[in-house]
Enzyme design. Structure first.
Site, PDB file in Angstrom:
ATOM      1  N   GLU A 122       0.831  -1.200   0.000  1.00  0.00           N
ATOM      2  CA  GLU A 122       0.000   0.000   0.000  1.00  0.00           C
ATOM      3  C   GLU A 122       0.867   1.252   0.000  1.00  0.00           C
ATOM      4  O   GLU A 122       0.538   2.256  -0.649  1.00  0.00           O
ATOM      5  CB  GLU A 122      -0.943  -0.014   1.201  1.00  0.00           C
ATOM      6  CG  GLU A 122      -2.098  -0.994   1.037  1.00  0.00           C
ATOM      7  CD  GLU A 122      -2.963  -1.103   2.269  1.00  0.00           C
ATOM      8  OE1 GLU A 122      -4.180  -0.886   2.150  1.00  0.00           O
ATOM      9  OE2 GLU A 122      -2.426  -1.410   3.352  1.00  0.00           O
ATOM     10  N   GLU A 143      -4.459  -9.681   2.252  1.00  0.00           N
ATOM     11  CA  GLU A 143      -5.150  -9.541   3.537  1.00  0.00           C
ATOM     12  C   GLU A 143      -6.353 -10.469   3.698  1.00  0.00           C
ATOM     13  O   GLU A 143      -6.657 -10.913   4.808  1.00  0.00           O
ATOM     14  CB  GLU A 143      -5.607  -8.084   3.742  1.00  0.00           C
ATOM     15  CG  GLU A 143      -4.496  -7.104   4.079  1.00  0.00           C
ATOM     16  CD  GLU A 143      -3.853  -6.479   2.862  1.00  0.00           C
ATOM     17  OE1 GLU A 143      -3.188  -5.445   3.009  1.00  0.00           O
ATOM     18  OE2 GLU A 143      -4.003  -7.027   1.735  1.00  0.00           O
TER      19      GLU A 143
END
Length: 266
Positions: A122, A143
């Protein structure tokens, strides 16, 4: 206690290294140091380009420390906390750092020297340029494999890089990719033979030599294009074009080209 963010200056380029042995996780302490470093470097006019990389061999940022997320989960569950899109959660310090880097007038390069998953990737997606070192490393947003989603821009920025269909496939499958696969998907600009920092520094030096006002204006226009109506974006472009045309650098460099002292090609 070791520093988790290490800053090195090479002329107008700042190199910022993530340093959290042995696993290379990001955690709250690292975010705090990162916040301080980013504030200082963005305020320093002598710094023209920021290059982020990992201090550990083969690791950019492995991912966020899941033990901290479990502790957060337990704290919120104990309070009986519930969440709804009608009541958006506030930005964390990490979210604000990524937003500042995207909006900064200075170019930001991710020299991805190894694995960057979850919060680590990210971070990469918030950078302007992403170069990935070839090797047995993994990039992406896995995730879902531990029951959560990419919560620091992973679902939103990934769509903007690879498109909705591919972002859905990667995020729902929790699939990570190698540095060699990543450029074809649009996740990074290029995969390079190591050390990646050398490639990033060559690009950074070139960017540091470009007129800073032109760099800032171009980054602002491109970064905001997807969220700006075309008519407004074109108006902004015309305005900033003229602002550069009358600037000292713009007037001087165009004059040098007309006089045959400069080429327009790189």
């Amino acid at each position: 206690m070791i520093a988790q963010i290490i800053v090195e200056r090479r002329d107008a380029v700042a190199i910022i290294r993530f340093n959290n042995p042995p696993k290379g996780y990001m955690n709250a302490a690292m975010v705090g140091e990162l916040d301080t470093a980013v504030d200082a470097l963005l305020a320093d006019e002598s710094v023209r380009v920021l290059v982020f990389t990992g201090a550990l061999k083969g690791v950019f940022v492995e991912h966020y420390d899941v033990s901290e997320l479990v502790a957060l989960s337990e704290k919120l569950r104990a309070k009986g906390a519930s969440f709804s899109l009608d009541r958006p959660s506030p930005e964390s310090a990490y979210h604000k750092i990524l937003t500042r880097l995207e909006a900064a007038p200075k170019p930001v390069i991710a020299a991805i020297n190894g694995t960057a998953m979850g919060g680590g990737f990210e971070f990469c997606m918030a950078c302007d340029i992403r170069l990935a070192e070839r090797g047995p490393y993994w990039l992406g947003q896995p995730e879902i494999n531990i029951g959560i989603l990419a919560g620091a821009g992973g679902t939103q920025r990934l769509v903007r890089l690879v498109g909705e269909a591919r972002a859905l496939e990667l995020s729902l499958m929790g699939r990570t990719v190698s540095p060699d696969e990543a450029p074809a998907l649009g996740m990074v600009h290029a995969a390079v033979d190591g050390p990646v920092l050398d490639h990033a520094m060559a690009m950074a030096k070139r960017l540091a030599g470009q007129p800073p006002k032109a760099v800032a204006h171009i980054k602002r226009l491109v970064r905001s294009a997807a969220e700006t109506p075309l008519s407004q974006g074109l108006a902004n472009e015309r305005t900033l074009f003229l602002d550069l045309a009358v600037s000292d650098d713009g007037h001087r460099l165009m004059g040098e080209f007309v006089a045959g002292k400069r080429t327009i090609r790189d």
